[in-house]
Design an enzyme around this catalytic site. Structure first.
Site, PDB file in Angstrom:
ATOM      1  N   GLU A 186      25.919  58.830  47.612  1.00 44.68           N
ATOM      2  CA  GLU A 186      26.447  57.467  47.777  1.00 44.68           C
ATOM      3  C   GLU A 186      27.835  57.438  48.402  1.00 44.68           C
ATOM      4  O   GLU A 186      28.798  56.948  47.776  1.00 44.68           O
ATOM      5  CB  GLU A 186      26.457  56.729  46.429  1.00 44.68           C
ATOM      6  CG  GLU A 186      25.074  56.585  45.824  1.00 44.68           C
ATOM      7  CD  GLU A 186      25.016  55.633  44.634  1.00 44.68           C
ATOM      8  OE1 GLU A 186      26.069  55.127  44.220  1.00 44.68           O
ATOM      9  OE2 GLU A 186      23.907  55.394  44.128  1.00 44.68           O
ATOM     10  N   GLU A 366      17.477  58.300  42.748  1.00 45.54           N
ATOM     11  CA  GLU A 366      18.010  57.636  41.543  1.00 45.54           C
ATOM     12  C   GLU A 366      17.358  56.283  41.385  1.00 45.54           C
ATOM     13  O   GLU A 366      17.303  55.489  42.332  1.00 45.54           O
ATOM     14  CB  GLU A 366      19.533  57.388  41.654  1.00 45.54           C
ATOM     15  CG  GLU A 366      20.394  58.545  41.262  1.00 45.54           C
ATOM     16  CD  GLU A 366      21.874  58.183  41.261  1.00 45.54           C
ATOM     17  OE1 GLU A 366      22.227  57.031  40.894  1.00 45.54           O
ATOM     18  OE2 GLU A 366      22.670  59.047  41.639  1.00 45.54           O
TER      19      GLU A 366
HETATM   20  C1  FCB Z   1      24.837  55.496  40.901  1.00 45.51           C
HETATM   21  C2  FCB Z   1      25.573  56.811  40.758  1.00 45.51           C
HETATM   22  C3  FCB Z   1      25.266  57.545  39.481  1.00 45.51           C
HETATM   23  C4  FCB Z   1      25.136  56.615  38.302  1.00 45.51           C
HETATM   24  C5  FCB Z   1      24.210  55.473  38.613  1.00 45.51           C
HETATM   25  C6  FCB Z   1      23.993  54.512  37.469  1.00 45.51           C
HETATM   26  O1  FCB Z   1      25.561  54.661  41.729  1.00 45.51           O
HETATM   27  O2  FCB Z   1      25.231  57.673  41.836  1.00 45.51           O
HETATM   28  O3  FCB Z   1      26.274  58.496  39.307  1.00 45.51           O
HETATM   29  O4  FCB Z   1      26.363  56.179  37.866  1.00 45.51           O
HETATM   30  O5  FCB Z   1      24.675  54.773  39.726  1.00 45.51           O
END
Ligand code: FCB
Length: 460
Positions: A186, A366
């Site tokens: 990110e 994620e």
């Molecule tokens: C993302 C991050 C991760 C975590 C999630 C909830 O933005 O990459 O580290 O905090 O959100």
């Protein structure tokens, strides 16, 4: 019996709702199921075995984290990794995404490596492989060595050399066992929040710092791809981007939503995968670019790593650096306990957009739900809201795959409750509950549900 006692899986299985799985028929036979974590959020041991400080150690001292939490102990994964690998094995995941803490292996960010830090990841990787799980290594999940930040961090072009040397060290040390590498997690989040929105500086100076940081992170990505590729035969490399539809809170906010989309979703994937900055930011990038830079950034990658939780609602804000601020979600849209909109159809659309725009295989690296889980009086954690969320989002992913998106894997954030950045330990994303005072791990109902889903998916 669950680690830490309490009722067994069957007692909790009786009470979890809904138990049914989403349709999975659109997913490839060799689809990979995994879980993700990151170094600063779980490791702890921040002052042990020669680790240097990171910018997050420093930031935790500013008093801006909820409850004044710090990463000093976190999930104590540095000492408890064998138990955590055991949890993954029990869950049945095929892959584990983690990150290396740059200041653990290079305490000053460059120069002499720290052997005990390097040895920690040797042991972790060996344990993960022994459990039959593929390690996916991310080089950078936001914990820049403080020593390098003191020299300008991402705002100086020197950062490209620092990061390339770090990538080369990691490749040389672990490349015999690790083949999957991500450069950055990110990048838009840590550059926008680290150099743009925060900082308390005059807007012009923040904008300058932010645009420089964006460019140097992009260059670092390209250089690291080459460094990894050259040293690791059979490597499979990508970057991990958050990509979220930016929806105007009202029709009058459409321009603000476009600006958000430019920086939030496209400032990194566009130059990395398409070889150009979005038109709306080109003038701001120009002063920081040298001849040949776009070719240095656009190095061939094997996949697009996607993180996605929800769309963002955006409102115009003339005083904000980029003309936008975060707006409220419409009242008829439900949200997770930590307030993120639940919109699985937007996830399906995002997958289709990313597939079409970048033409790369996608790994969902994620996705998950942030809540305030607690064990009940019998010691089990019944997180039906997380199960419902995962079910809806995996269903949406299946729909995108059925409509033609080339999606090859899905990783839940996260294996464990952990240090959730500015929210500290208050918000929990884990499939496993962590009782921080005792460090006891308690698999939640969603852990068993996800494990059963993986089994069912693999039996197809
Ligand atoms: C993302 C991050 C991760 C975590 C999630 C909830 O933005 O990459 O580290 O905090 O959100």
């Amino acid at each position: 019996m669950l680690p830490g006692g309490g009722a067994g899986p069957s007692a909790e299985a009786e009470r979890r709702q809904p138990v049914e799985y989403p349709p999975l028929g659109g997913l490839r036979r060799d689809f990979i199921w995994g879980v993700s974590t990151s170094s600063f959020q779980i490791e702890g041991a921040t002052r042990e075995d020669g680790r240097g400080l990171s910018v997050w150690d420093t930031y935790c001292q500013t008093g801006r984290i909820a409850n004044h939490d710090t990463g000093d102990v976190a999930c104590d994964h540095y000492h408890r990794y064998p138990e955590d690998v055991g949890l993954m094995q029990r869950l049945g995941v095929q892959a584990y995404r983690f990150s290396v803490a740059w200041p653990r292996v290079l305490p000053q960010g460059r120069g002499t490596p720290n052997e005990p830090g390097l040895a920690f990841y040797d042991s972790l990787i060996d344990a993960v492989l022994k459990a039959g799980i593929e390690p996916w290594l991310c080089l950078y999940h936001w914990d820049m060595p403080q020593a390098l930040d003191d020299l300008g961090g991402w705002t100086t072009r020197d950062s490209v050399g620092w990061f390339t040397d770090y990538a080369a060290l990691v490749a040389a040390r672990y490349g015999d066992r690790v083949k999957r590498f991500a450069t950055f997690n990110e990048p838009s989040i840590f550059t926008l929040f680290g150099y743009g929105f925060g900082g308390g500086e005059r807007a012009t100076s923040s904008a300058d710092r932010m645009h420089r940081a964006i460019h140097h992170v992009n260059l670092s990505h390209g250089a690291a791809v080459d460094a990894l590729r050259a040293r690791v035969p059979g490597s499979s490399i990508g970057a991990i981007h958050n990509y979220q539809p930016c929806l105007p809170s009202t029709p009058a906010d459409a321009r603000a939503a476009d600006s958000c989309d430019t920086y939030w979703n496209r400032a990194f994937p566009d130059p990395q995968c398409l070889g150009a900055y979005p038109q709306a930011m080109q003038a701001a990038m120009e002063p920081h670019m040298q001849a040949g830079d776009l070719a240095r950034i656009q190095r061939p990658v094997d996949w697009f790593g996607l993180n996605h939780y929800s769309p963002i609602f955006v409102k115009a804000d003339a005083n904000a650096l980029l003309g936008f601020a975060f707006g409220d979600r419409p009242a008829d849209i439900s949200a997770t306990p930590n307030g993120w909109p639940i919109m699985p159809d937007a996830f399906r659309d995002t997958l289709l957009t990313v597939a079409k725009r970048f033409g790369l295989p996608i790994y969902m690296l994620e996705n998950g739900l942030g809540g305030f889980d607690k064990p009940d009086e019998s010691g089990v954690v019944i997180d039906n809201d997380r199960i419902a969320y995962l079910r809806a989002y995996i269903g949406a992913m299946n729909a995108a795959a059925s409509a033609g998106a080339d999606i090859r894997g899905y990783f839940v954030w996260s294996l464990l409750d952990n240090f959730e950045w500015d929210s500290g330990y208050g918000v929990r994303f884990g499939l496993t509950y962590v009782d921080y005072p005792t460090q006891r791990r308690i698999p939640k109902a969603s852990f068993h549900w996800y494990g059963d889903l993986i089994k069912a998916a693999r039996l197809r």
